[in-house]
Design a protein around this motif. Structure first.
Motif, mmCIF file in Angstrom:
data_model
loop_
_atom_site.group_PDB
_atom_site.id
_atom_site.type_symbol
_atom_site.label_atom_id
_atom_site.label_comp_id
_atom_site.label_asym_id
_atom_site.label_seq_id
_atom_site.Cartn_x
_atom_site.Cartn_y
_atom_site.Cartn_z
ATOM 1 N N HIS A 105 32.145 36.766 38.938
ATOM 2 C CA HIS A 105 33.044 37.748 39.540
ATOM 3 C C HIS A 105 32.205 38.685 40.406
ATOM 4 C CE1 HIS A 105 35.289 36.544 35.934
ATOM 5 N NE2 HIS A 105 36.366 37.105 36.417
ATOM 6 N N GLN A 106 32.823 39.259 41.421
ATOM 7 C CA GLN A 106 32.165 40.326 42.163
ATOM 8 C C GLN A 106 33.151 41.482 42.318
ATOM 9 O OE1 GLN A 106 30.911 38.477 45.828
ATOM 10 N NE2 GLN A 106 32.930 38.631 46.783
ATOM 11 N N CYS A 107 32.617 42.705 42.155
ATOM 12 C CA CYS A 107 33.476 43.888 42.134
ATOM 13 C C CYS A 107 32.913 44.987 43.026
ATOM 14 C CB CYS A 107 33.582 44.446 40.711
ATOM 15 S SG CYS A 107 34.014 43.237 39.437
ATOM 16 N N VAL A 108 33.815 45.713 43.670
ATOM 17 C CA VAL A 108 33.455 46.976 44.318
ATOM 18 C C VAL A 108 33.923 48.092 43.398
ATOM 19 C CG1 VAL A 108 33.442 46.131 46.681
ATOM 20 C CG2 VAL A 108 35.587 46.915 45.690
ATOM 21 N N ILE A 109 33.172 49.182 43.359
ATOM 22 C CA ILE A 109 33.437 50.244 42.390
ATOM 23 C C ILE A 109 33.667 51.565 43.114
ATOM 24 C CG2 ILE A 109 32.580 51.441 40.344
ATOM 25 C CD1 ILE A 109 30.737 49.078 39.840
ATOM 26 N N PHE A 110 34.740 52.261 42.721
ATOM 27 C CA PHE A 110 35.078 53.569 43.248
ATOM 28 C C PHE A 110 35.101 54.580 42.108
ATOM 29 C CE2 PHE A 110 36.696 50.517 46.226
ATOM 30 C CZ PHE A 110 36.554 51.101 47.470
ATOM 31 N N ASP A 111 35.113 55.864 42.470
ATOM 32 C CA ASP A 111 35.163 56.891 41.431
ATOM 33 C C ASP A 111 36.551 57.018 40.822
ATOM 34 O OD1 ASP A 111 36.217 58.020 43.804
ATOM 35 O OD2 ASP A 111 35.719 60.057 43.153
ATOM 36 N N ARG A 112 37.595 56.534 41.528
ATOM 37 C CA ARG A 112 38.957 56.573 41.011
ATOM 38 C C ARG A 112 39.819 55.657 41.865
ATOM 39 N NH1 ARG A 112 37.953 60.599 44.321
ATOM 40 N NH2 ARG A 112 39.541 61.577 45.634
ATOM 41 N N ASN A 113 41.044 55.446 41.452
ATOM 42 C CA ASN A 113 41.983 54.607 42.188
ATOM 43 C C ASN A 113 42.885 55.502 43.030
ATOM 44 O OD1 ASN A 113 43.598 52.569 43.143
ATOM 45 N ND2 ASN A 113 44.544 52.055 41.188
ATOM 46 N N ALA A 114 42.410 55.831 44.220
ATOM 47 C CA ALA A 114 43.140 56.726 45.117
ATOM 48 C C ALA A 114 42.743 56.406 46.558
ATOM 49 C CB ALA A 114 42.816 58.188 44.789
ATOM 50 N N PRO A 115 43.605 56.738 47.528
ATOM 51 C CA PRO A 115 43.293 56.419 48.928
ATOM 52 C C PRO A 115 41.984 57.030 49.416
ATOM 53 C CG PRO A 115 45.611 57.015 48.720
ATOM 54 C CD PRO A 115 44.964 57.327 47.400
ATOM 55 N N ASP A 116 41.639 58.215 48.905
ATOM 56 C CA ASP A 116 40.413 58.876 49.350
ATOM 57 C C ASP A 116 39.281 58.727 48.337
ATOM 58 O OD1 ASP A 116 41.622 60.424 47.437
ATOM 59 O OD2 ASP A 116 41.163 62.345 48.397
ATOM 60 N N GLU A 123 29.332 45.616 41.257
ATOM 61 C CA GLU A 123 28.955 44.939 40.021
ATOM 62 C C GLU A 123 29.197 43.442 40.172
ATOM 63 O OE1 GLU A 123 29.573 44.899 35.150
ATOM 64 O OE2 GLU A 123 30.535 46.464 36.359
ATOM 65 N N TYR A 124 28.241 42.659 39.671
ATOM 66 C CA TYR A 124 28.400 41.212 39.554
ATOM 67 C C TYR A 124 28.575 40.887 38.081
ATOM 68 C CZ TYR A 124 26.562 41.275 44.295
ATOM 69 O OH TYR A 124 26.382 41.542 45.631
ATOM 70 N N ILE A 125 29.508 40.024 37.772
ATOM 71 C CA ILE A 125 29.791 39.633 36.399
ATOM 72 C C ILE A 125 29.634 38.124 36.289
ATOM 73 C CG2 ILE A 125 31.527 39.571 34.569
ATOM 74 C CD1 ILE A 125 32.773 42.073 35.837
ATOM 75 N N ILE A 126 28.825 37.689 35.335
ATOM 76 C CA ILE A 126 28.550 36.254 35.188
ATOM 77 C C ILE A 126 28.854 35.790 33.764
ATOM 78 C CG2 ILE A 126 26.803 36.208 37.012
ATOM 79 C CD1 ILE A 126 24.664 36.272 34.810
ATOM 80 N N SER A 127 28.964 34.482 33.631
ATOM 81 C CA SER A 127 29.242 33.882 32.330
ATOM 82 C C SER A 127 27.999 33.906 31.445
ATOM 83 C CB SER A 127 29.701 32.436 32.518
ATOM 84 O OG SER A 127 28.644 31.646 33.051
ATOM 85 N N GLU A 128 28.238 33.676 30.163
ATOM 86 C CA GLU A 128 27.131 33.589 29.204
ATOM 87 C C GLU A 128 26.168 32.469 29.583
ATOM 88 O OE1 GLU A 128 27.725 31.897 25.075
ATOM 89 O OE2 GLU A 128 27.415 34.013 24.576
ATOM 90 N N LEU A 171 36.374 37.866 29.100
ATOM 91 C CA LEU A 171 35.402 38.820 29.633
ATOM 92 C C LEU A 171 34.414 39.296 28.577
ATOM 93 C CD1 LEU A 171 35.040 40.095 32.511
ATOM 94 C CD2 LEU A 171 36.037 42.173 31.547
ATOM 95 N N VAL A 172 34.795 39.242 27.298
ATOM 96 C CA VAL A 172 33.937 39.752 26.235
ATOM 97 C C VAL A 172 32.601 39.021 26.174
ATOM 98 C CG1 VAL A 172 34.772 38.203 24.408
ATOM 99 C CG2 VAL A 172 34.005 40.521 23.818
ATOM 100 N N MET A 173 32.544 37.803 26.679
ATOM 101 C CA MET A 173 31.318 37.001 26.613
ATOM 102 C C MET A 173 30.503 37.069 27.902
ATOM 103 S SD MET A 173 32.757 33.630 24.597
ATOM 104 C CE MET A 173 31.098 32.960 24.435
ATOM 105 N N THR A 174 30.897 37.916 28.838
ATOM 106 C CA THR A 174 30.217 37.966 30.132
ATOM 107 C C THR A 174 29.140 39.058 30.167
ATOM 108 O OG1 THR A 174 31.858 39.496 31.080
ATOM 109 C CG2 THR A 174 32.267 37.111 31.310
ATOM 110 N N TYR A 175 28.373 39.036 31.268
ATOM 111 C CA TYR A 175 27.302 40.006 31.485
ATOM 112 C C TYR A 175 27.421 40.566 32.901
ATOM 113 C CZ TYR A 175 25.341 38.138 27.201
ATOM 114 O OH TYR A 175 25.164 37.771 25.892
ATOM 115 N N GLY A 176 27.056 41.850 33.062
ATOM 116 C CA GLY A 176 27.201 42.492 34.359
ATOM 117 C C GLY A 176 25.901 43.089 34.866
ATOM 118 N N LYS A 177 25.745 43.045 36.185
ATOM 119 C CA LYS A 177 24.641 43.748 36.860
ATOM 120 C C LYS A 177 25.260 44.744 37.822
ATOM 121 C CE LYS A 177 21.942 41.691 39.985
ATOM 122 N NZ LYS A 177 20.809 40.919 40.566
ATOM 123 N N THR A 178 24.972 46.018 37.606
ATOM 124 C CA THR A 178 25.652 47.090 38.326
ATOM 125 C C THR A 178 24.650 48.028 38.987
ATOM 126 O OG1 THR A 178 27.436 47.037 36.692
ATOM 127 C CG2 THR A 178 27.305 48.975 38.109
#
Length: 261
Positions: A105-116, A123-128, A171-178
């Motif tokens: 998985h690949q994710c973009v991260i914000f401080d909140r869910n809002a237009p501004d 974060e990258y999320i990978i399998s075990e 998701l419980v078995m995955t690992y993330g790099k952030t």
């Protein structure tokens, strides 16, 4: 249903043909109008102080230009990160993710869910299985998700419990790099270099006040989610993850070096 052939086709009156076409055009126009209106409201909320020309260009680009990577972001997650070298610095993190491959998985991260909202990291999320094959030095950059899932601190706001339970069972078995690119707990500007972040691994580490505030704002309950996920198996964490637990950790820093031509 009516049957159509290439050899014989009944000529339809003009009014019959115009009806569906006109309705389709009107529907499309209405949809565009709604989308344009939504974009205009959003642009007005975040465009304060910008020259009118720039605001108009932003609005037009928002409606006209395709943005395929953003459209593919299908999952909205909310959780908490700590700096890899300082458990006392904890921040809320709003993720928007795409399941790029079966083990990534690949994710973009914000401080909140809002237009501004402020873009604060990735974060990258990978399998075990993928984590198991990483070099040892690489593993030090990754954290497990077992506690975030089991504790209920990681949430998918708005998703029914049954669907969320199924999602987090994987998701419980995955690992993330952030890495966070904006230290918004300290600065109101993205100063400095990206910082490696980690996740919590047991009770007593996460700031309960942060969790309560998040739960109140988003209408979720970490405690209830913990109960709902009690039947999700708690996997054994593979060696190399959560390197900070050893008492030693890694963090990014600037280093001056010769420029290669």
């Amino acid at each position: 249903m009516p049957r159509y052939t290439t050899s014989r086709r009944r000529r339809q009156p003009a009014w019959r043909l115009a009806g569906p076409v006109g309705f389709g055009a009107a529907g499309a126009a209405a949809a565009v109008g709604v989308m344009f209106g939504r974009k205009a409201v959003t642009a007005a909320r975040i465009g304060q102080g910008h020259p009118f020309k720039h605001r108009l260009l932003d609005l037009a680009a928002g409606v006209i230009q395709p943005k395929y990577p953003l459209d593919a972001m299908s999952t909205y997650l909310n959780g908490f990160h700590m700096y890899a070298d300082d458990m006392g610095r904890q921040v809320e993190a709003t993720h928007f993710c795409i399941h790029l491959r079966h083990d990534l998985h690949q994710c973009v991260i914000f401080d909140r869910n809002a237009p501004d909202a402020r873009l604060i990291g990735i974060e990258y999320i990978i399998s075990e299985e993928r984590f198991r094959g990483l070099p040892d030095d690489e593993k030090r950059l990754w954290h497990s998700h077992h506690y975030e899932v089991k504790s209920g601190t990681l949430a998918a706001p708005g998703i029914p419990d049954l669907a969320e339970h199924a999602y987090f069972s994987d998701l419980v078995m995955t690992y993330g790099k952030t890495f966070h690119t904006w230290q918004y707990d300290r600065d109101d500007f993205p100063y400095g270099i990206p910082q490696l972040m980690m996740g919590f691994t047991q009770d007593g580490q996460a700031d309960e006040a942060l969790i309560r505030d998040r739960d109140r704002r988003l209408g979720v309950s970490a405690a209830r989610k913990r109960q709902n996920r009690a039947d999700i198996p708690d996997p054994a964490v593979l060696p190399g993850a959560n390197s900070w637990e050893s008492g030693r950790t890694v963090q990014t820093r600037l280093e001056e070096m010769d420029f290669k031509r």
